[in-house]
Scaffold this active site. Structure first.
Site, PDB file in Angstrom:
ATOM      1  N   HIS A 173       1.553   3.166  -3.428  1.00  0.00           N
ATOM      2  CA  HIS A 173       0.751   3.945  -4.031  1.00  0.00           C
ATOM      3  C   HIS A 173       0.880   5.361  -4.086  1.00  0.00           C
ATOM      4  O   HIS A 173       0.845   6.086  -5.136  1.00  0.00           O
ATOM      5  CB  HIS A 173      -0.563   3.848  -3.289  1.00  0.00           C
ATOM      6  CG  HIS A 173      -1.614   2.606  -3.965  1.00  0.00           C
ATOM      7  ND1 HIS A 173      -2.241   2.734  -4.898  1.00  0.00           N
ATOM      8  CD2 HIS A 173      -1.664   1.310  -3.077  1.00  0.00           C
ATOM      9  CE1 HIS A 173      -2.900   1.616  -4.992  1.00  0.00           C
ATOM     10  NE2 HIS A 173      -2.503   0.642  -3.903  1.00  0.00           N
ATOM     11  N   ASP A 214      -7.551  -5.667  -4.096  1.00  0.00           N
ATOM     12  CA  ASP A 214      -7.394  -4.562  -5.319  1.00  0.00           C
ATOM     13  C   ASP A 214      -7.637  -4.977  -6.394  1.00  0.00           C
ATOM     14  O   ASP A 214      -8.044  -4.265  -7.321  1.00  0.00           O
ATOM     15  CB  ASP A 214      -5.945  -4.134  -4.925  1.00  0.00           C
ATOM     16  CG  ASP A 214      -5.617  -3.137  -3.933  1.00  0.00           C
ATOM     17  OD1 ASP A 214      -6.438  -2.719  -3.375  1.00  0.00           O
ATOM     18  OD2 ASP A 214      -4.276  -2.893  -3.624  1.00  0.00           O
ATOM     19  N   HIS A 226     -53.094  19.306   7.918  1.00  0.00           N
ATOM     20  CA  HIS A 226     -52.868  18.091   7.562  1.00  0.00           C
ATOM     21  C   HIS A 226     -53.854  17.211   8.053  1.00  0.00           C
ATOM     22  O   HIS A 226     -54.232  16.317   7.238  1.00  0.00           O
ATOM     23  CB  HIS A 226     -51.272  17.822   8.329  1.00  0.00           C
ATOM     24  CG  HIS A 226     -50.115  18.036   8.063  1.00  0.00           C
ATOM     25  ND1 HIS A 226     -49.950  19.322   7.890  1.00  0.00           N
ATOM     26  CD2 HIS A 226     -48.953  17.364   7.461  1.00  0.00           C
ATOM     27  CE1 HIS A 226     -48.650  19.450   7.504  1.00  0.00           C
ATOM     28  NE2 HIS A 226     -48.098  18.351   7.151  1.00  0.00           N
ATOM     29  N   GLU A 273      -9.256   1.859   5.913  1.00  0.00           N
ATOM     30  CA  GLU A 273      -9.892   1.144   4.455  1.00  0.00           C
ATOM     31  C   GLU A 273      -9.511  -0.042   4.207  1.00  0.00           C
ATOM     32  O   GLU A 273     -10.648  -0.694   3.938  1.00  0.00           O
ATOM     33  CB  GLU A 273      -8.954   2.344   3.581  1.00  0.00           C
ATOM     34  CG  GLU A 273      -9.363   1.868   2.172  1.00  0.00           C
ATOM     35  CD  GLU A 273      -8.403   2.308   1.143  1.00  0.00           C
ATOM     36  OE1 GLU A 273      -8.808   2.547  -0.123  1.00  0.00           O
ATOM     37  OE2 GLU A 273      -7.282   2.830   1.208  1.00  0.00           O
ATOM     38  N   HIS A 274      -8.578  -0.434   4.571  1.00  0.00           N
ATOM     39  CA  HIS A 274      -8.268  -1.752   4.317  1.00  0.00           C
ATOM     40  C   HIS A 274      -7.761  -2.598   5.728  1.00  0.00           C
ATOM     41  O   HIS A 274      -6.922  -1.761   6.184  1.00  0.00           O
ATOM     42  CB  HIS A 274      -7.097  -2.296   3.322  1.00  0.00           C
ATOM     43  CG  HIS A 274      -7.343  -1.488   2.055  1.00  0.00           C
ATOM     44  ND1 HIS A 274      -6.787  -0.471   1.620  1.00  0.00           N
ATOM     45  CD2 HIS A 274      -8.044  -2.176   1.000  1.00  0.00           C
ATOM     46  CE1 HIS A 274      -6.850   0.034   0.386  1.00  0.00           C
ATOM     47  NE2 HIS A 274      -7.953  -1.115  -0.034  1.00  0.00           N
ATOM     48  N   GLN A 318       0.745  -1.155   0.003  1.00  0.00           N
ATOM     49  CA  GLN A 318       0.183   0.038   0.201  1.00  0.00           C
ATOM     50  C   GLN A 318       0.988   1.313   0.269  1.00  0.00           C
ATOM     51  O   GLN A 318       0.384   2.475  -0.721  1.00  0.00           O
ATOM     52  CB  GLN A 318      -1.106   0.124   1.052  1.00  0.00           C
ATOM     53  CG  GLN A 318      -2.005  -1.037   1.259  1.00  0.00           C
ATOM     54  CD  GLN A 318      -2.808  -1.197  -0.145  1.00  0.00           C
ATOM     55  OE1 GLN A 318      -3.522  -0.292  -0.497  1.00  0.00           O
ATOM     56  NE2 GLN A 318      -2.697  -2.204  -0.925  1.00  0.00           N
TER      57      GLN A 318
END
Length: 436
Positions: free
Chosen positions: A267, A367, A426, A333-334, A264
């Site tokens: 990235h 992924d 109403h 996230e992961h 990761q």
């Protein structure tokens, strides 16, 4: 290489103590606001100006010619084509099971409520193209939208100077494999603005009609633009720089853990790699493995910056119970679970974009080829947001139908609550149907 945070013996809320990148999306919103406003007011000319300034490309047209998309798939490397077809097949299998059917509830005799699940009409799917290119993200965006039944799909991806000002050829090839031919060579905040507001183009065939929902990951500027446009359009979540957290004990392989942290980190220099462990021995072994594996990786400088940044680190905990509290607070996230009884622990996690269980379920599997979706919330947003799915493109609509007898029976309750809320009209809207 990794920062160290020791939470052993601590009973404090760990949220303020955990590694986090200092990404101020609110500040970024103000910086990109002029770009977004310019696109809203001036369309194509503002997109051209922003693209030349940020991407170094002078756009002649917004839309990628269909023949360029066809050529991209024709020239795709056979092994990449085969891999993409597997990814598409598996993603369709998983997302196909997410389809929803209409639900009819008979509330009272003669009174029903139907919940319909209706797809949005048009979506804009963003595929980033900065330090890396992401044909897999095309699949992750397009497949759930297609399964949901969205009629109009448009992909936007940054122009690449080395590809003649078009998006990366592999991104275009993935679009072709999925049957998507409306693709725009626009990236960054200007792409989000184009999708949200629509834009004129070089001619009538180059126009981009506005969309209803924008999905897909991106850098902080894309994230900021999505936040700014939210309300004008729907968004999936704020998916910024990637992150991985690994909850591991002494049974984990330091080789695997180090490799996954690196995977990761490559990235983006802002990517977060966090190890949460109750084993100092494992942490030392992982550090030793990083010293071996990082110099051997292609993007060594990028990986070193990410692993050494304040967003990455080793978090020491007393035991796996505290470890669970920590990873829930982090809301990665992961999240990988590499422990004894990994599946049992994984099923107790409340906050994560996606959870990877055991030694043979690395994040990189998700992924690409697990069948799951890799467009996931970051920066702790997994506490309240989900990853991209078929549901991201559906709206629940209630259809209410009562006959005369059912409404007559319910009328006193409506009148009572209408009067209690000082909204007598109403109640009168009901009683008007039953003149005495």
């Amino acid at each position: 290489m990794l920062n160290r945070i020791d939470l052993r013996g601590s009973h404090r809320d760990p949220r303020g103590l955990l590694p986090r990148a200092q990404l101020d999306v609110s500040t970024a919103v103000e910086k990109i606001r002029p770009v977004v406003e310019a696109v809203r007011e001036h369309g194509f000319s503002a997109i051209r100006e922003a693209t030349e300034r940020f991407d170094g490309v002078v756009l002649e047209r917004l839309r990628v010619p269909k023949e360029a998309i066809t050529a991209a798939v024709d020239n795709l490397e056979p092994d990449v084509r085969a891999a993409l077809l597997v990814v598409i097949e598996r993603a369709r299998k998983v997302h196909g099971d997410q389809r929803r059917t209409d639900i009819t509830t008979q509330v009272v005799p003669g009174g029903t409520v139907i919940e319909r699940h209706v797809p949005v009409s048009r979506v804009g799917l963003y595929v980033p193209g900065g330090l890396a290119v992401y044909p897999s993200t095309v699949v992750m965006n397009v497949v759930p939208a297609q399964v949901a039944g969205v009629e109009s799909l448009v992909v936007a991806s940054p122009p690449q100077p080395e590809n003649g000002g078009l998006p990366d050829a592999r991104v275009l090839a993935a679009c072709a494999l999925l049957g998507v031919d409306e693709v725009y060579a626009v990236g960054g905040a200007q792409a989000v603005a184009m999708l949200g507001y629509g834009s004129d183009g070089a001619d009538e065939d180059d126009r981009c009609a506005p969309v209803d929902v924008i999905t897909g990951p991106g850098n902080i500027w894309v994230t900021a633009a999505k936040r700014l446009l939210q309300g004008t359009v729907g968004i999936d979540s704020e998916a910024g720089p990637t992150e991985i957290a690994i909850l591991a004990d002494s049974t984990a392989s330091p080789v695997h853990v180090a490799a996954d942290l690196i995977s990761q980190a490559e990235h983006d220099p802002l990517a977060a790699s966090v190890l949460v462990t109750d084993s100092p021995e494992l942490a030392e072994a992982v550090e030793a493995q990083l010293a071996v594996q990082v110099p051997a990786t292609k993007h060594e400088a990028r990986v070193r910056e990410a692993l050494g940044g304040r967003q990455s680190g080793v978090v020491f905990v007393d035991d796996l119970e505290q470890g669970l509290r920590v990873v829930d607070a982090y809301a990665a996230e992961h999240l990988e679970i590499q422990t004894r009884d990994a599946r049992a622990l994984a099923m107790r996690v409340r906050n994560a974009g996606a959870i990877f269980v055991g030694a043979y379920s690395p994040v990189s599997l998700g992924d690409y080829a697990a069948g799951s979706n890799h467009v996931l919330p970051t920066a702790g947003c997994a506490r309240h947001s989900s990853g991209l799915s078929v549901q991201s493109f559906l709206r629940g609509i209630h259809v209410i139908e009562y006959d005369e007898a059912a409404l007559r029976e319910t009328a006193p309750h409506v009148v009572a609550l209408a009067n209690a809320e000082d909204l007598p009209a109403h109640g009168q809207a009901v009683t008007a149907r039953f003149p005495s």
